[in-house]
Motif scaffolding. Structure first.
Motif, PDB file in Angstrom:
ATOM      1  N   THR A  14       0.745  -1.057   0.001  1.00  0.00           N
ATOM      2  CA  THR A  14      -0.084  -0.007  -0.087  1.00  0.00           C
ATOM      3  C   THR A  14       0.838   1.139   0.125  1.00  0.00           C
ATOM      4  OG1 THR A  14      -0.283  -0.054   2.390  1.00  0.00           O
ATOM      5  CG2 THR A  14      -1.893  -1.215   1.076  1.00  0.00           C
ATOM      6  N   GLN A  15       1.925   1.028   0.244  1.00  0.00           N
ATOM      7  CA  GLN A  15       3.023   2.225   0.298  1.00  0.00           C
ATOM      8  C   GLN A  15       3.296   2.826  -1.089  1.00  0.00           C
ATOM      9  OE1 GLN A  15       5.967   0.355   2.950  1.00  0.00           O
ATOM     10  NE2 GLN A  15       5.633   2.238   4.273  1.00  0.00           N
ATOM     11  N   ASN A  16       3.605   4.072  -1.291  1.00  0.00           N
ATOM     12  CA  ASN A  16       3.806   4.590  -2.734  1.00  0.00           C
ATOM     13  C   ASN A  16       5.342   4.660  -2.839  1.00  0.00           C
ATOM     14  OD1 ASN A  16       4.243   6.517  -4.760  1.00  0.00           O
ATOM     15  ND2 ASN A  16       1.869   6.906  -4.318  1.00  0.00           N
ATOM     16  N   THR A  17       5.857   4.537  -4.066  1.00  0.00           N
ATOM     17  CA  THR A  17       7.282   4.746  -4.271  1.00  0.00           C
ATOM     18  C   THR A  17       7.642   5.757  -5.302  1.00  0.00           C
ATOM     19  OG1 THR A  17       6.960   3.170  -6.369  1.00  0.00           O
ATOM     20  CG2 THR A  17       7.748   2.231  -4.334  1.00  0.00           C
ATOM     21  N   ASP A  18       6.448   6.356  -5.678  1.00  0.00           N
ATOM     22  CA  ASP A  18       6.820   7.765  -6.485  1.00  0.00           C
ATOM     23  C   ASP A  18       7.972   8.500  -6.186  1.00  0.00           C
ATOM     24  OD1 ASP A  18       4.518   6.942  -7.698  1.00  0.00           O
ATOM     25  OD2 ASP A  18       3.127   8.453  -6.912  1.00  0.00           O
ATOM     26  N   ARG A  19       8.192   8.926  -4.837  1.00  0.00           N
ATOM     27  CA  ARG A  19       9.208   9.773  -4.227  1.00  0.00           C
ATOM     28  C   ARG A  19      10.589   9.170  -4.949  1.00  0.00           C
ATOM     29  NH1 ARG A  19      12.414   9.607  -0.398  1.00  0.00           N
ATOM     30  NH2 ARG A  19      11.501   8.224   0.770  1.00  0.00           N
ATOM     31  N   GLN A  20      10.614   8.014  -4.424  1.00  0.00           N
ATOM     32  CA  GLN A  20      11.833   7.080  -4.601  1.00  0.00           C
ATOM     33  C   GLN A  20      12.357   7.031  -6.274  1.00  0.00           C
ATOM     34  OE1 GLN A  20      12.455   3.335  -2.449  1.00  0.00           O
ATOM     35  NE2 GLN A  20      10.786   3.901  -1.429  1.00  0.00           N
ATOM     36  N   GLU A  21      11.303   6.649  -6.949  1.00  0.00           N
ATOM     37  CA  GLU A  21      11.267   6.738  -8.481  1.00  0.00           C
ATOM     38  C   GLU A  21      11.832   7.899  -8.794  1.00  0.00           C
ATOM     39  OE1 GLU A  21       8.244   4.494 -10.505  1.00  0.00           O
ATOM     40  OE2 GLU A  21       7.804   3.520  -8.757  1.00  0.00           O
ATOM     41  N   ILE A  22      11.252   9.262  -8.677  1.00  0.00           N
ATOM     42  CA  ILE A  22      11.441  10.650  -8.865  1.00  0.00           C
ATOM     43  C   ILE A  22      13.031  10.699  -8.761  1.00  0.00           C
ATOM     44  CG2 ILE A  22      11.177  13.076  -8.715  1.00  0.00           C
ATOM     45  CD1 ILE A  22       8.085  11.990  -8.343  1.00  0.00           C
ATOM     46  N   ASP A  23      13.425  10.699  -7.434  1.00  0.00           N
ATOM     47  CA  ASP A  23      14.711  10.851  -7.020  1.00  0.00           C
ATOM     48  C   ASP A  23      15.685  10.161  -7.887  1.00  0.00           C
ATOM     49  OD1 ASP A  23      13.808  12.550  -5.037  1.00  0.00           O
ATOM     50  OD2 ASP A  23      14.069  11.183  -3.615  1.00  0.00           O
ATOM     51  N   LEU A  24      15.390   8.911  -8.252  1.00  0.00           N
ATOM     52  CA  LEU A  24      16.370   8.034  -8.821  1.00  0.00           C
ATOM     53  C   LEU A  24      16.462   8.363 -10.344  1.00  0.00           C
ATOM     54  CD1 LEU A  24      15.167   4.474  -7.178  1.00  0.00           C
ATOM     55  CD2 LEU A  24      17.509   5.629  -7.230  1.00  0.00           C
ATOM     56  N   LEU A  25      15.109   8.758 -10.846  1.00  0.00           N
ATOM     57  CA  LEU A  25      15.382   9.234 -12.275  1.00  0.00           C
ATOM     58  C   LEU A  25      15.875  10.520 -12.405  1.00  0.00           C
ATOM     59  CD1 LEU A  25      11.656   8.187 -13.120  1.00  0.00           C
ATOM     60  CD2 LEU A  25      13.954   7.143 -14.272  1.00  0.00           C
ATOM     61  N   ALA A  26      15.881  11.562 -11.462  1.00  0.00           N
ATOM     62  CA  ALA A  26      16.452  12.680 -11.535  1.00  0.00           C
ATOM     63  C   ALA A  26      17.879  12.684 -11.298  1.00  0.00           C
ATOM     64  CB  ALA A  26      15.878  13.503 -10.328  1.00  0.00           C
ATOM     65  N   CYS A  27      18.557  11.834 -10.899  1.00  0.00           N
ATOM     66  CA  CYS A  27      19.831  11.752 -10.774  1.00  0.00           C
ATOM     67  C   CYS A  27      20.624  11.034 -11.961  1.00  0.00           C
ATOM     68  CB  CYS A  27      20.397  10.968  -9.299  1.00  0.00           C
ATOM     69  SG  CYS A  27      20.270   9.102  -9.365  1.00  0.00           S
ATOM     70  N   GLY A  28      19.780  10.382 -12.939  1.00  0.00           N
ATOM     71  CA  GLY A  28      20.225   9.964 -14.086  1.00  0.00           C
ATOM     72  C   GLY A  28      20.123   8.518 -14.391  1.00  0.00           C
ATOM     73  N   VAL A  29      19.300   8.019 -13.418  1.00  0.00           N
ATOM     74  CA  VAL A  29      18.821   6.560 -13.761  1.00  0.00           C
ATOM     75  C   VAL A  29      17.806   6.296 -14.921  1.00  0.00           C
ATOM     76  CG1 VAL A  29      17.845   4.194 -12.794  1.00  0.00           C
ATOM     77  CG2 VAL A  29      19.539   5.824 -11.487  1.00  0.00           C
ATOM     78  N   ARG A  30      17.923   5.599 -15.837  1.00  0.00           N
ATOM     79  CA  ARG A  30      17.180   5.394 -17.060  1.00  0.00           C
ATOM     80  C   ARG A  30      16.028   4.485 -16.479  1.00  0.00           C
ATOM     81  NH1 ARG A  30      19.663   2.796 -21.885  1.00  0.00           N
ATOM     82  NH2 ARG A  30      18.380   1.081 -20.957  1.00  0.00           N
ATOM     83  N   ARG A  31      14.774   4.775 -17.014  1.00  0.00           N
ATOM     84  CA  ARG A  31      13.586   4.010 -16.269  1.00  0.00           C
ATOM     85  C   ARG A  31      13.685   2.613 -16.645  1.00  0.00           C
ATOM     86  NH1 ARG A  31       9.127   4.998 -14.144  1.00  0.00           N
ATOM     87  NH2 ARG A  31       9.022   7.138 -14.427  1.00  0.00           N
TER      88      ARG A  31
END
Length: 193
Positions: A14-31
Motif C-alpha cells: 500500500t506504500q507509494n514509491t513515487d518519491r523514490q522513483e522521481i529521485d532515482l530518475l532525477a539523478c540519471g537512472v534510466r527507467r
C-alpha cells in the motif's frame, strides 16, 4: 559503458514509491534500469527486484538507492553488500545519506558509508528498544497495547458452547458467528464460562 542501476523498496504494497522513483530518475537512472520491490522487508537479504538489480550490475556500474534503509537493516548486511559491489567493480551511491550524496567509489564516500551504516543500525535498535519499553510499561499498567481487537463477546462464546453442547454442528456455529472452526474451538476452550 558504465550505467546507473536504480533500486527502491517499500515494505508494504500500500506504500507509494513515487518519491523514490522521481529521485532515482532525477539523478540519471534510466527507467529501464530502475528496479522497485513492493511489499518486501529490508530485513530480507534476497528480494526479487533487488536480485535483478544486482544481476544487471557490471564492472564500472553504480547501484543507486534513495536512502540507506532501502538496502538493508544491519551494518553487517550493508558492509557485505558494499564489499560484494567492490568485488564486482561496481560502486554504490546513496542519494540522501546525512543530507548529501555518498558514492562508495571514493575513499571518503566509502568511509562515510561505513559510519552511516553503523548509525542506521544503531537507530533501528534504539527504536526497537523504545517500542519494547513502551509495550512493557503499558502492559504493566494494564493499558491497551494495541493489536487486534477482540471481536466476540463472552456471551457470544457462551452461546456458542451451548449450541455445540446441544449437538449443533461446529461448522454452522462458526459460520453464524463469522469465525473459523479453529477460532471457535480455541475460543470455547479458552472461555472462562
Amino acid at each position: 559503458m558504465a550505467k546507473l542501476i536504480g533500486y527502491g523498496r517499500v515494505s508494504t504494497r500500500t506504500q507509494n514509491t513515487d518519491r523514490q522513483e522521481i529521485d532515482l530518475l532525477a539523478c540519471g537512472v534510466r527507467r529501464d534500469d530502475l528496479y522497485i520491490d513492493r511489499g518486501v522487508s529490508g530485513a530480507k537479504a534476497s528480494r526479487p527486484q533487488f536480485d535483478c538489480a544486482m544481476a544487471a550490475l557490471e564492472s564500472g556500474d553504480t547501484l543507486v538507492v534513495p536512502t540507506l534503509d532501502r538496502l538493508a537493516r544491519s551494518t553487517v548486511n550493508l558492509l557485505a553488500l558494499a564489499s560484494q559491489l567492490d568485488d564486482r567493480g561496481a560502486a554504490l551511491r546513496v542519494l540522501n545519506l546525512g543530507g548529501s550524496n555518498v558514492d562508495t567509489a571514493t575513499p571518503m564516500g566509502s568511509m562515510v558509508f561505513t559510519v552511516m551504516a553503523a548509525l542506521a543500525q544503531m537507530e533501528l535498535e534504539i527504536k526497537r528498544e523504545r517500542v519494547r519499553d513502551s509495550v512493557s510499561k503499558r502492559r504493566a499498567a494494564g493499558k491497551d497495547i494495541g493489536g487486534r481487537r477482540q471481536q466476540f463477546t463472552e456471551s457470544q462464546i457462551a452461546n456458542a458452547k451451548r449450541l455445540l453442547a446441544a449437538g449443533q454442528p461446529a461448522t454452522d456455529v462458526a459460520r453464524d458467528l463469522g469465525m473459523s472452526r479453529a477460532t471457535l474451538y480455541r475460543r470455547t476452550q479458552e472461555a472462562k464460562i
